[in-house]
Design an enzyme around this catalytic site. Structure first.
Site, short mmCIF file in Angstrom:
data_model
loop_
_atom_site.label_atom_id
_atom_site.label_comp_id
_atom_site.label_asym_id
_atom_site.label_seq_id
_atom_site.Cartn_x
_atom_site.Cartn_y
_atom_site.Cartn_z
N ASP A 1 17.05 -27.74 -14.41
CA ASP A 1 18.15 -26.98 -15.00
C ASP A 1 19.41 -27.86 -14.97
OD1 ASP A 1 19.73 -24.61 -15.80
OD2 ASP A 1 20.45 -24.68 -13.73
N ASP B 1 23.35 -26.59 -15.55
CA ASP B 1 24.57 -26.00 -14.98
C ASP B 1 24.32 -25.46 -13.57
OD1 ASP B 1 26.49 -26.17 -17.26
OD2 ASP B 1 24.94 -25.00 -18.25
#
Length: 223
Positions: free
Chosen positions: A12, A14
């Site tokens: 991922d 953010d």
């Protein structure tokens, strides 16, 4: 490293690789004030890990302004966050070292994010354009996290079985997406604490993660 190495590591963005949630804090708070209100802490927590359309609906509902157009708000946020990403993006603790170790071990990597392509292109100036074999953005899939499609798409593009992949996430939404896809999951909460979940290994920081730990997360398959 264990011989039970991952077929790929799916990152991922953010809150996992980069400390960008604080920049989203700035942009979301500014938009709320632009609309004459203040975004509540509960709504901000609910937004973490969601796609842009859902984020804007949460913001509008929190302000008592559900009539507002999500697309208009999304365009405002995108313009502001692009400015912030160009000047304020920083690595999360341990993220750069772990990504480097995975690349050095020649394990395939993917970036799997709910952020849109325009924003990701700016983030890649920090993350490195050669750091990922595949990039899956939120505006390039039909269904965003918590749907499994983003992680399933990454595995398909890499040509590896999803159940031999390790996904690294910071949010409940992202964890749900990776679990539903069938990946082994390492959760490293950033802004919002995560409840314990079956099959999900939690760490306080990626400073505590290494290749042996990632290998150990994979589900053992019968011989």
């Amino acid at each position: 490293m264990s011989s039970n190495r991952p077929a790929a590591v799916l990152f991922d963005m953010d809150g996992t690789l980069v400390d960008s949630e604080r920049l989203w804090d700035v942009a979301l708070a500014e938009l709320a004030r632009h609309y004459g209100g203040d975004l509540s802490a509960d709504a901000r927590r609910a937004i973490v890990g969601t796609g842009m359309a859902d984020s804007m609906r949460i913001l509008h509902d929190d302000l008592g302004q559900p009539h507002r157009d999500p697309q208009t708000s999304a365009e405002w946020i995108n313009a502001r966050i692009l400015e912030l990403f160009r000047t304020g993006l920083q690595w999360r603790p341990g993220a750069l070292a772990l990504l480097g170790a995975v690349r050095q071990a020649r394990i395939p990597t993917a970036l799997v994010t709910s952020s849109g392509r325009a924003l990701v292109e700016i983030a890649l100036d920090t993350l490195g354009r050669d750091s990922f074999d595949v990039v899956v953005c939120g505006d390039e899939v039909d269904s965003t996290k918590p749907h499994p499609e983003p992680y399933l798409t990454a595995a398909r593009l890499l040509g590896v079985p999803i159940d031999r992949c390790v996904a690294i996430e910071d949010s409940a939404t992202g964890v749900a997406s990776a679990v539903a896809a069938g990946a082994a999951v390492l959760a490293v909460p950033a802004e919002v604490p995560l409840a314990p979940a079956d099959g999900v290994h939690q760490l306080e920081s990626l400073l505590l993660a290494d290749l042996d730990l990632l290998a150990g997360l994979l589900r053992r398959t019968p011989a």
